[in-house]
Write a protein that holds these residues in place. Structure first.
Motif, PDB file in Angstrom:
ATOM      1  N   LYS A 105       0.872  -1.169   0.000  1.00 46.92           N
ATOM      2  CA  LYS A 105       0.000   0.000   0.000  1.00 46.92           C
ATOM      3  C   LYS A 105       0.907   1.215   0.000  1.00 46.92           C
ATOM      4  CE  LYS A 105      -4.060  -1.819   2.322  1.00 46.92           C
ATOM      5  NZ  LYS A 105      -5.035  -1.623   3.387  1.00 46.92           N
ATOM      6  N   SER A 106       0.469   2.248  -0.695  1.00 47.90           N
ATOM      7  CA  SER A 106       1.268   3.459  -0.719  1.00 47.90           C
ATOM      8  C   SER A 106       0.383   4.677  -0.512  1.00 47.90           C
ATOM      9  CB  SER A 106       2.061   3.569  -2.023  1.00 47.90           C
ATOM     10  OG  SER A 106       1.185   3.700  -3.112  1.00 47.90           O
ATOM     11  N   GLN A 107       1.009   5.745  -0.094  1.00 47.77           N
ATOM     12  CA  GLN A 107       0.339   7.027   0.060  1.00 47.77           C
ATOM     13  C   GLN A 107       1.373   8.124  -0.143  1.00 47.77           C
ATOM     14  OE1 GLN A 107      -0.059   7.994   4.641  1.00 47.77           O
ATOM     15  NE2 GLN A 107      -1.120   6.085   4.207  1.00 47.77           N
ATOM     16  N   THR A 108       0.884   9.297  -0.495  1.00 40.83           N
ATOM     17  CA  THR A 108       1.775  10.415  -0.751  1.00 40.83           C
ATOM     18  C   THR A 108       1.604  11.462   0.330  1.00 40.83           C
ATOM     19  OG1 THR A 108       1.676  10.004  -3.129  1.00 40.83           O
ATOM     20  CG2 THR A 108       2.438  12.174  -2.434  1.00 40.83           C
ATOM     21  N   TRP A 109       2.731  11.873   0.903  1.00 44.94           N
ATOM     22  CA  TRP A 109       2.773  12.934   1.904  1.00 44.94           C
ATOM     23  C   TRP A 109       3.284  14.211   1.247  1.00 44.94           C
ATOM     24  CZ3 TRP A 109       5.486  10.390   6.744  1.00 44.94           C
ATOM     25  CH2 TRP A 109       4.728   9.303   7.174  1.00 44.94           C
ATOM     26  N   THR A 110       2.934  15.346   1.838  1.00 47.07           N
ATOM     27  CA  THR A 110       3.334  16.645   1.297  1.00 47.07           C
ATOM     28  C   THR A 110       4.166  17.397   2.325  1.00 47.07           C
ATOM     29  OG1 THR A 110       1.248  16.725   0.075  1.00 47.07           O
ATOM     30  CG2 THR A 110       2.475  18.781   0.277  1.00 47.07           C
ATOM     31  N   ARG A 111       5.260  17.992   1.871  1.00 40.96           N
ATOM     32  CA  ARG A 111       6.124  18.763   2.780  1.00 40.96           C
ATOM     33  C   ARG A 111       5.384  19.991   3.312  1.00 40.96           C
ATOM     34  NH1 ARG A 111      11.316  18.644   3.771  1.00 40.96           N
ATOM     35  NH2 ARG A 111      11.883  17.519   1.903  1.00 40.96           N
ATOM     36  N   LEU A 112       5.516  20.213   4.623  1.00 39.51           N
ATOM     37  CA  LEU A 112       4.912  21.388   5.245  1.00 39.51           C
ATOM     38  C   LEU A 112       5.925  22.520   5.303  1.00 39.51           C
ATOM     39  CD1 LEU A 112       2.949  19.713   8.159  1.00 39.51           C
ATOM     40  CD2 LEU A 112       2.048  20.621   6.028  1.00 39.51           C
TER      41      LEU A 112
END
Length: 112
Positions: A105-112
């Motif tokens: 499973k994968s997901q994408t995180w975004t830099r804060l």
């Protein structure tokens, strides 16, 4: 000649300093909307949730450099640990967790 040596030394120092900053280090918004902090820890990079239901929980440890990292990822909801990876694309971090390197499973995180 001395000037060339000084300039070469300065360039090598600058390159070494730049490589010390890993692009994975920092705060990331997870797919669930929580904040995860990735920081250097003992030669690797530890992932700790900083907000949300599981704030304060360590959910992974990755090793690597540049844009590719591998290690272990833990699902905070059930405390199951999987082989994991992270790949950086600009300000996005694609996290992937796998069982036996087959079921992933994968997901994408975004830099804060």
């Amino acid at each position: 000649m001395i000037r060339t040596l000084i300039l070469s030394g300065a360039l090598m120092f600058a390159a070494g300093a730049a490589s010390a900053d890993e692009p994975i280090v920092g705060n990331w918004k997870t797919a669930a909307g929580d904040t995860a902090q990735i920081a250097s820890c003992g030669g690797s990079y530890c992932i700790v949730l900083k907000s949300g239901k599981y704030a304060g929980k360590k959910i992974g440890i990755l090793a690597g450099s540049g844009v590719t990292y591998t290690g272990q990822i833990t699902d905070p909801a059930n405390d199951k640990t999987y082989s994991g990876s992270g790949n950086i694309f600009g300000n996005s971090l694609k996290m992937k967790g796998c069982v036996l390197n087959v079921l992933c499973k994968s997901q994408t995180w975004t830099r804060l």
